[in-house]
Design a protein around this motif. Sequence first.
Motif, PDB file in Angstrom:
ATOM      1  N   ILE A  18      -2.823   5.250 -12.587  1.00 59.24           N
ATOM      2  CA  ILE A  18      -2.600   5.002 -11.159  1.00 59.24           C
ATOM      3  C   ILE A  18      -2.946   6.217 -10.281  1.00 59.24           C
ATOM      4  CG2 ILE A  18      -0.122   5.610 -10.979  1.00 59.24           C
ATOM      5  CD1 ILE A  18      -0.003   2.846  -9.330  1.00 59.24           C
ATOM      6  N   ARG A  19      -2.912   7.393 -10.873  1.00 56.35           N
ATOM      7  CA  ARG A  19      -3.276   8.582 -10.079  1.00 56.35           C
ATOM      8  C   ARG A  19      -4.750   8.565  -9.700  1.00 56.35           C
ATOM      9  NH1 ARG A  19       0.730   9.796 -13.243  1.00 56.35           N
ATOM     10  NH2 ARG A  19       2.472  11.023 -12.511  1.00 56.35           N
ATOM     11  N   ALA A  66       0.833  -1.211   0.000  1.00 52.64           N
ATOM     12  CA  ALA A  66       0.000   0.000   0.000  1.00 52.64           C
ATOM     13  C   ALA A  66       0.869   1.263   0.000  1.00 52.64           C
ATOM     14  CB  ALA A  66      -0.937  -0.003   1.189  1.00 52.64           C
ATOM     15  N   LEU A  67       2.005   1.186   0.715  1.00 57.02           N
ATOM     16  CA  LEU A  67       2.913   2.332   0.789  1.00 57.02           C
ATOM     17  C   LEU A  67       3.575   2.576  -0.574  1.00 57.02           C
ATOM     18  CD1 LEU A  67       4.343   4.369   2.746  1.00 57.02           C
ATOM     19  CD2 LEU A  67       6.139   2.659   2.958  1.00 57.02           C
ATOM     20  N   VAL A  68       4.006   1.478  -1.190  1.00 55.09           N
ATOM     21  CA  VAL A  68       4.651   1.592  -2.509  1.00 55.09           C
ATOM     22  C   VAL A  68       3.643   2.123  -3.536  1.00 55.09           C
ATOM     23  CG1 VAL A  68       5.970   0.356  -4.284  1.00 55.09           C
ATOM     24  CG2 VAL A  68       6.179  -0.325  -1.899  1.00 55.09           C
ATOM     25  N   VAL A  69       2.402   1.630  -3.437  1.00 56.91           N
ATOM     26  CA  VAL A  69       1.356   2.097  -4.354  1.00 56.91           C
ATOM     27  C   VAL A  69       1.143   3.599  -4.162  1.00 56.91           C
ATOM     28  CG1 VAL A  69      -1.106   1.945  -4.915  1.00 56.91           C
ATOM     29  CG2 VAL A  69       0.185  -0.132  -4.472  1.00 56.91           C
ATOM     30  N   ARG A 108       1.885   9.091  -6.763  1.00 58.70           N
ATOM     31  CA  ARG A 108       2.442  10.461  -6.828  1.00 58.70           C
ATOM     32  C   ARG A 108       3.489  10.598  -7.922  1.00 58.70           C
ATOM     33  NH1 ARG A 108       2.387  11.537  -0.381  1.00 58.70           N
ATOM     34  NH2 ARG A 108       0.328  10.641  -0.161  1.00 58.70           N
ATOM     35  N   GLY A 109       3.552   9.605  -8.811  1.00 63.36           N
ATOM     36  CA  GLY A 109       4.436   9.706  -9.969  1.00 63.36           C
ATOM     37  C   GLY A 109       5.830   9.133  -9.759  1.00 63.36           C
ATOM     38  N   PRO A 139      -5.141   2.509  -2.095  1.00 63.52           N
ATOM     39  CA  PRO A 139      -3.895   1.791  -2.405  1.00 63.52           C
ATOM     40  C   PRO A 139      -3.924   0.326  -1.980  1.00 63.52           C
ATOM     41  CG  PRO A 139      -3.431   3.898  -1.373  1.00 63.52           C
ATOM     42  CD  PRO A 139      -4.901   3.697  -1.275  1.00 63.52           C
ATOM     43  N   ASP A 140      -4.690   0.000  -0.941  1.00 66.02           N
ATOM     44  CA  ASP A 140      -4.737  -1.400  -0.495  1.00 66.02           C
ATOM     45  C   ASP A 140      -5.553  -2.276  -1.445  1.00 66.02           C
ATOM     46  OD1 ASP A 140      -6.866   0.203   0.341  1.00 66.02           O
ATOM     47  OD2 ASP A 140      -7.478  -1.253   1.843  1.00 66.02           O
ATOM     48  N   ARG A 141      -6.224  -1.659  -2.426  1.00 69.58           N
ATOM     49  CA  ARG A 141      -7.011  -2.428  -3.401  1.00 69.58           C
ATOM     50  C   ARG A 141      -6.266  -2.526  -4.739  1.00 69.58           C
ATOM     51  NH1 ARG A 141     -10.960  -5.288  -3.023  1.00 69.58           N
ATOM     52  NH2 ARG A 141     -12.250  -4.375  -4.655  1.00 69.58           N
TER      53      ARG A 141
END
Lengths: 183, 113
Positions: free
Chosen positions: A68-69, A14-17, A22-23, A74-76
């Motif tokens: 992705i923006r 989730a953190l990496v996502v 944010r690009g 993020p967990d999904r």
Amino acid sequence: MPEAPGYYTEGPEALVVNLATRGDRDAFAELVRRRQPWIRNLMRRLCGSPELADDLAQRVFLLAWRKIRQLRQPDRFGAWLKRIAINEWVQHNRKRTPDWVADIDDLPLPARAAAIDEAIDLDRALDELPGPVRLCIVLNYHERMSHGEIVESTGLRLGTVKSHIRRGSKRLRERLSAYGESA
Amino acid sequence: MTEERDPLLESLFAEAQQDFDDDFVSTCMDSVRRRSRRVFASRVAIAVLVVAFELALDAPLKNSVGALASAMGTSLYEFDNEWLAFLMTPINSIAGLVGLLLLGLHALYRRIT
């Protein structure tokens, strides 16, 4: 390609996502590294051809980067990526496969003589199923999705999904045993 | 119908899972980089076009807007009484006429739909 920094490779997805939304391209590269075996295996079951599967998998990741923006949870990420993969395959299949809506009962069983020297090949057997049937079977067996989840992901009706899985499994067993007998 | 899966097919699907040890990630990220470069280049091109357009059409555009604005304020009827002329100003012009016409069309559209 240079190795991603440790905080990417060890960090929770989730953190990496979040960083990727944010690009951050390195974060996205880490997501590709983590998720590529899954998406490529899924595409191989859906496509039959490894080259086409990899090509589509690459397009899935490219689309994911473009969109992705827009990802709010993020967990999904996994479910979101799978939806992109399914849509990409459906669109590709609709363009090039005339049997997309073919009835499974119209398809002939494989000629046993032609398959004498061929090993049992799941992908080959799957490739002989009509598109929607193959999709339901792969999502049910490969992705271990429930009928309800398949309905949600594909937009097909529940009755259709159940019928595709029941008839597709039967046809797949017949095909695989035909290959087995001829091998 | 239950959601039970065929054990034979289940095991075949499990066995078919592959590990990959190739340069897929590099290839994928190369296409991501290429796309980013293309997007950047097209944004720069659009910005340059907008600036060029603005520079080329600045004077004619301002002239047209000025002419249109003065035309819109032209009175439709000359009143002798100053107060009456003042009160009728909002509708006694081409702009007022256009405004009334648009309001009428809007009302008509709402009635139809």
